[in-house]
Write a protein that holds these residues in place. Structure first.
Motif, PDB file in Angstrom:
ATOM      1  N   ILE A  45       7.230   9.265  52.945  1.00 36.94           N
ATOM      2  CA  ILE A  45       8.577   9.835  53.063  1.00 36.94           C
ATOM      3  C   ILE A  45       8.598  10.873  54.180  1.00 36.94           C
ATOM      4  N   GLY A  46       7.568  11.716  54.220  1.00 38.48           N
ATOM      5  CA  GLY A  46       7.472  12.732  55.276  1.00 38.48           C
ATOM      6  C   GLY A  46       7.445  12.107  56.659  1.00 38.48           C
ATOM      7  N   ASP A  47       6.646  11.075  56.825  1.00 40.35           N
ATOM      8  CA  ASP A  47       6.567  10.378  58.117  1.00 40.35           C
ATOM      9  C   ASP A  47       7.922   9.791  58.508  1.00 40.35           C
ATOM     10  N   TYR A  48       8.604   9.211  57.526  1.00 42.51           N
ATOM     11  CA  TYR A  48       9.913   8.605  57.802  1.00 42.51           C
ATOM     12  C   TYR A  48      10.892   9.661  58.320  1.00 42.51           C
ATOM     13  N   TYR A  49      10.997  10.785  57.610  1.00 46.66           N
ATOM     14  CA  TYR A  49      11.967  11.807  58.012  1.00 46.66           C
ATOM     15  C   TYR A  49      11.532  12.579  59.261  1.00 46.66           C
ATOM     16  N   GLU A  50      10.246  12.644  59.538  1.00 53.03           N
ATOM     17  CA  GLU A  50       9.808  13.200  60.826  1.00 53.03           C
ATOM     18  C   GLU A  50      10.252  12.280  61.954  1.00 53.03           C
ATOM     19  N   GLY A  51      10.238  10.979  61.719  1.00 57.48           N
ATOM     20  CA  GLY A  51      10.761  10.022  62.695  1.00 57.48           C
ATOM     21  C   GLY A  51      12.258  10.183  62.890  1.00 57.48           C
TER      22      GLY A  51
ATOM     23  N   LEU B 197       6.556  16.111  72.266  1.00 53.88           N
ATOM     24  CA  LEU B 197       5.235  16.130  72.888  1.00 53.88           C
ATOM     25  C   LEU B 197       4.130  15.727  71.916  1.00 53.88           C
ATOM     26  N   ALA B 198       4.313  16.057  70.635  1.00 52.33           N
ATOM     27  CA  ALA B 198       3.267  15.768  69.648  1.00 52.33           C
ATOM     28  C   ALA B 198       3.864  15.739  68.248  1.00 52.33           C
ATOM     29  N   ARG B 199       3.187  14.992  67.378  1.00 46.64           N
ATOM     30  CA  ARG B 199       3.577  14.914  65.964  1.00 46.64           C
ATOM     31  C   ARG B 199       2.362  15.218  65.105  1.00 46.64           C
ATOM     32  N   ASN B 200       2.624  15.867  63.987  1.00 42.32           N
ATOM     33  CA  ASN B 200       1.580  16.161  62.993  1.00 42.32           C
ATOM     34  C   ASN B 200       0.339  16.779  63.622  1.00 42.32           C
TER      35      ASN B 200
ATOM     36  N   GLU C 137      -0.305  22.944  59.646  1.00 46.82           N
ATOM     37  CA  GLU C 137       0.249  21.749  60.280  1.00 46.82           C
ATOM     38  C   GLU C 137       1.582  22.067  60.936  1.00 46.82           C
ATOM     39  N   ILE C 138       1.778  21.487  62.114  1.00 45.43           N
ATOM     40  CA  ILE C 138       3.065  21.559  62.802  1.00 45.43           C
ATOM     41  C   ILE C 138       3.598  20.131  62.827  1.00 45.43           C
ATOM     42  N   ASP C 139       4.789  19.930  62.266  1.00 36.99           N
ATOM     43  CA  ASP C 139       5.336  18.569  62.152  1.00 36.99           C
ATOM     44  C   ASP C 139       5.602  17.947  63.512  1.00 36.99           C
ATOM     45  N   LEU C 140       6.347  18.658  64.348  1.00 33.77           N
ATOM     46  CA  LEU C 140       6.687  18.157  65.683  1.00 33.77           C
ATOM     47  C   LEU C 140       6.574  19.300  66.684  1.00 33.77           C
ATOM     48  N   ILE C 141       6.162  18.971  67.887  1.00 33.42           N
ATOM     49  CA  ILE C 141       6.198  19.924  68.995  1.00 33.42           C
ATOM     50  C   ILE C 141       7.002  19.254  70.094  1.00 33.42           C
ATOM     51  N   GLY C 142       7.964  19.997  70.636  1.00 31.99           N
ATOM     52  CA  GLY C 142       8.812  19.422  71.654  1.00 31.99           C
ATOM     53  C   GLY C 142       9.151  20.402  72.757  1.00 31.99           C
TER      54      GLY C 142
END
Length: 121
Positions: A7-13, A27-30, A37-42
């Motif tokens: 579920i976490g992966d889906y909503y991070e997408g 730039l990066a995920r997980n 943990e940082i979910d997304l870096i942008g």
């Protein structure tokens, strides 16, 4: 992979696609480090952004954004600081944003982007 992680992966997408449609380059995920943990870096313009993605389904006692406890906030700040230090980016403009995803009325979900939600100091 357990259900929570899936579920976490889906909503991070979902969050990554939403941010991409708003001009953010992911730039990066997980990203895992000693700080947490940082979910997304942008990249939002010239600013490096650390994103915490939170999802809550209908009927949850608290909303997605409100679910970030003080302890979680401290771990996010520590993880962002560690990332900046490790990659020698201490002088880079950066911030921590929250992407809160919850049930929507007409759509499957509602995405709320809370910019500069936490201060990394």
């Amino acid at each position: 992979m357990d259900g929570k992680r899936k579920i976490g992966d889906y909503y991070e997408g979902v969050a990554a696609r939403y941010l991409g449609s708003h001009g953010v380059r992911i730039l990066a995920r997980n990203v895992y480090n000693r700080g947490g943990e940082i979910d997304l870096i942008g990249q939002d313009g010239t600013t490096l952004v650390f994103f915490e993605v939170r999802y809550r389904r209908a009927g949850s006692l608290v909303g997605a954004a409100e679910s970030i406890t003080w302890r979680k906030q401290q771990r996010l700040i520590q993880a962002a600081r560690f990332y900046l230090h490790r990659h020698q980016l201490s002088n880079t403009d950066s911030r921590i944003d929250v992407i809160a995803i919850g049930p929507g009325s007409l759509k499957k979900y509602r995405v709320q982007w809370l910019k500069n939600a936490l201060q990394a100091g």
